[in-house]
Enzyme design. Structure first.
Site, PDB file in Angstrom:
ATOM      1  N   SER A  80       0.859  -1.196   0.000  1.00  0.00           N
ATOM      2  CA  SER A  80       0.000   0.000   0.000  1.00  0.00           C
ATOM      3  C   SER A  80       0.889   1.237   0.000  1.00  0.00           C
ATOM      4  CB  SER A  80      -0.857   0.005   1.273  1.00  0.00           C
ATOM      5  OG  SER A  80      -1.475   1.262   1.466  1.00  0.00           O
TER       6      SER A  80
ATOM      7  N   TYR B 259      -2.863  -1.147  10.418  1.00  0.00           N
ATOM      8  CA  TYR B 259      -2.782  -1.342   8.959  1.00  0.00           C
ATOM      9  C   TYR B 259      -1.446  -0.815   8.416  1.00  0.00           C
ATOM     10  CZ  TYR B 259      -4.214  -1.195   4.023  1.00  0.00           C
ATOM     11  OH  TYR B 259      -4.298  -1.376   2.656  1.00  0.00           O
TER      12      TYR B 259
HETATM   13  N1  LIG Z   1      -8.494  -0.795  -2.244  1.00  0.00           N
HETATM   14  C1  LIG Z   1      -7.493  -0.008  -1.961  1.00  0.00           C
HETATM   15  O1  LIG Z   1      -7.593   1.231  -2.086  1.00  0.00           O
HETATM   16  C2  LIG Z   1      -6.175  -0.568  -1.491  1.00  0.00           C
HETATM   17  C3  LIG Z   1      -5.098   0.305  -1.378  1.00  0.00           C
HETATM   18  C4  LIG Z   1      -3.860  -0.178  -0.960  1.00  0.00           C
HETATM   19  C5  LIG Z   1      -3.716  -1.521  -0.671  1.00  0.00           C
HETATM   20  N2  LIG Z   1      -4.769  -2.363  -0.780  1.00  0.00           N
HETATM   21  C6  LIG Z   1      -4.544  -3.779  -0.452  1.00  0.00           C
HETATM   22  O2  LIG Z   1      -5.038  -4.601  -1.476  1.00  0.00           O
HETATM   23  C7  LIG Z   1      -5.365  -5.877  -0.931  1.00  0.00           C
HETATM   24  C8  LIG Z   1      -6.747  -6.289  -1.405  1.00  0.00           C
HETATM   25  O3  LIG Z   1      -7.707  -5.383  -0.876  1.00  0.00           O
HETATM   26  P1  LIG Z   1      -9.018  -4.940  -1.662  1.00  0.00           P
HETATM   27  O4  LIG Z   1      -9.003  -3.491  -1.732  1.00  0.00           O
HETATM   28  O5  LIG Z   1      -9.170  -5.719  -2.918  1.00  0.00           O
HETATM   29  O6  LIG Z   1     -10.130  -5.335  -0.581  1.00  0.00           O
HETATM   30  P2  LIG Z   1     -11.288  -6.409  -0.598  1.00  0.00           P
HETATM   31  O7  LIG Z   1     -11.918  -6.314   0.741  1.00  0.00           O
HETATM   32  O8  LIG Z   1     -12.130  -6.254  -1.809  1.00  0.00           O
HETATM   33  O9  LIG Z   1     -10.510  -7.791  -0.734  1.00  0.00           O
HETATM   34  C9  LIG Z   1      -9.802  -8.392   0.317  1.00  0.00           C
HETATM   35  C10 LIG Z   1      -9.691  -9.869   0.036  1.00  0.00           C
HETATM   36  O10 LIG Z   1      -8.932 -10.511   1.082  1.00  0.00           O
HETATM   37  C11 LIG Z   1      -9.658 -11.652   1.519  1.00  0.00           C
HETATM   38  N3  LIG Z   1      -9.298 -12.010   2.884  1.00  0.00           N
HETATM   39  C12 LIG Z   1      -9.511 -11.299   4.026  1.00  0.00           C
HETATM   40  N4  LIG Z   1      -9.050 -12.001   5.087  1.00  0.00           N
HETATM   41  C13 LIG Z   1      -8.519 -13.148   4.597  1.00  0.00           C
HETATM   42  C14 LIG Z   1      -7.888 -14.270   5.193  1.00  0.00           C
HETATM   43  N5  LIG Z   1      -7.711 -14.338   6.515  1.00  0.00           N
HETATM   44  N6  LIG Z   1      -7.468 -15.276   4.398  1.00  0.00           N
HETATM   45  C15 LIG Z   1      -7.671 -15.222   3.050  1.00  0.00           C
HETATM   46  N7  LIG Z   1      -8.258 -14.190   2.440  1.00  0.00           N
HETATM   47  C16 LIG Z   1      -8.685 -13.176   3.213  1.00  0.00           C
HETATM   48  C17 LIG Z   1     -11.114 -11.253   1.371  1.00  0.00           C
HETATM   49  O11 LIG Z   1     -11.954 -12.377   1.370  1.00  0.00           O
HETATM   50  C18 LIG Z   1     -11.065 -10.570   0.018  1.00  0.00           C
HETATM   51  O12 LIG Z   1     -11.084 -11.510  -1.025  1.00  0.00           O
HETATM   52  C19 LIG Z   1      -5.221  -5.751   0.589  1.00  0.00           C
HETATM   53  O13 LIG Z   1      -3.980  -6.288   0.998  1.00  0.00           O
HETATM   54  C20 LIG Z   1      -5.252  -4.253   0.798  1.00  0.00           C
HETATM   55  O14 LIG Z   1      -4.569  -3.870   1.969  1.00  0.00           O
HETATM   56  C21 LIG Z   1      -6.003  -1.919  -1.177  1.00  0.00           C
END
Ligand SMILES: NC(=O)c1ccc[n+]([C@@H]2O[C@H](COP(=O)([O-])OP(=O)(O)OC[C@H]3O[C@@H](n4cnc5c(N)ncnc54)[C@H](O)[C@@H]3O)[C@@H](O)[C@H]2O)c1
Length: 285
Positions: free
Chosen positions: A170, A183
């Site tokens: 991130s 986080y």
């Molecule tokens: N969306 C953003 O703006 C953003 C920005 C920076 C980083 N991220 C990172 O991207 C990654 C994905 O996030 P996203 O935005 O797609 O969110 P999201 O909530 O859509 O997806 C998260 C995924 O992780 C899975 N998950 C959660 N706990 C889990 C576990 N214990 N075991 C296996 N799977 C698990 C969920 O089921 C889901 O499929 C994360 O690591 C998040 O920190 C997202």
């Protein structure tokens, strides 16, 4: 109404540009692949020719949809439910992947959660929950992947490297984030974990990199984009003036996993529309 506003945002990500066949013959595991960024990575890797394990923890139907999309594009895929923070579940998932696909070439360490609290009110359970999934989960999956990469070594017809790991980190691995200390600490941890693994395993021709997204339109941060007011507020942090789409990250995961990125290891790739460019200094300082 607010949802429509964002759906018709004229500054959306451009149309698909994945190179078909780039990852032909490669086997990929994407954690947290039934939603958001993980889903986009799984689908883009599939379009590029990789067979994909779609890991998820909850949401059988959503996982099945991702699997069906990948299969309809001509690659193989199956869904596997496992909590990435649990060692026994992670090891069983890798065992199943080897039985089904023979090996692993690409790991997308994506699963993650955000659970916010003021620092003084943050319970140890809330701290451990986020660190357990976002950091320990990435460690457990990376360790199993590296063990398999080393066991198998390079197969030149498949890839010039023995394996690739892409950690989804991130912008908050460098931007401090009050109210989200667990986080930000987990993502800061991912940065040095990724670089340390990359340094240790480079002689084995294993590449390890991170993608560091800015604000991407997924369920994790709905409140930051799903009303016109929230969206305008968000844009004060994004010089490029649009929210990121999951496909922006999916396409980079294909590039980093491919031999086109063969000399890249230990890199943090920021995909953030300029969020890390200190936008407040554009007109001041
Ligand atoms: N969306 C953003 O703006 C953003 C920005 C920076 C980083 N991220 C990172 O991207 C990654 C994905 O996030 P996203 O935005 O797609 O969110 P999201 O909530 O859509 O997806 C998260 C995924 O992780 C899975 N998950 C959660 N706990 C889990 C576990 N214990 N075991 C296996 N799977 C698990 C969920 O089921 C889901 O499929 C994360 O690591 C998040 O920190 C997202």
């Amino acid at each position: 109404m607010s949802k429509l506003y964002c759906e018709f945002d004229p500054k959306r990500a451009p149309a698909d540009k994945t190179l078909p066949g780039l990852l032909k013959g490669q086997k990929a595991l994407v954690t947290g692949a039934n939603s958001g960024i993980g889903k986009a990575c799984a689908i883009e890797l599939g379009k590029a020719g990789a067979d994909v394990v779609v890991n998820y923890v909850k949401g059988d139907e959503a996982a099945k949809e991702v699997v069906d999309t990948i299969i309809s594009g001509g690659s193989k895929a199956f869904a596997y439910q496992a909590d990435v923070s649990k060692e026994d579940q992670v090891q069983a998932m890798f065992k199943r992947m080897r039985e089904e696909f023979g090996t692993i070439d690409i790991l997308i360490n994506n699963a993650g959660i955000q659970k916010d609290s003021k620092f003084t009110e943050m319970s140890l359970d809330l701290w451990n929950l986020v660190i357990g999934i976002n950091l320990t989960g990435q460690f457990l999956c990376a360790r199993e992947a590296v063990r398999e990469f080393k066991r198998r070594g390079v197969i030149p017809e498949v890839s010039v490297s023995a394996g690739k790991i892409i950690c989804i980190s991130s912008v908050h691995d460098v931007i401090p984030w009050g109210g989200h200390v667990n986080y930000a600490a987990s993502k800061g941890g991912v940065m040095l974990m990724m670089k340390s693994i990359a340094q240790e395993v480079a002689p084995d021709r294993i590449r390890v990199n991170s993608i560091c997204p800015g604000a991407i339109r997924t369920p994790i941060n709905t409140a930051a984009w799903d009303t016109p007011e929230a969206y305008s507020e968000l844009m004060t942090l994004v010089p490029y003036q649009r929210i990121g789409e999951p496909e922006d990250i999916g396409r980079m995961s294909v590039f980093l996993a491919s031999d086109m990125a063969d000399y890249m290891t230990g890199a943090n790739v920021y995909i953030d529309g300029g969020m890390t460019l200190y936008p407040g200094f554009a007109s001041g300082g």
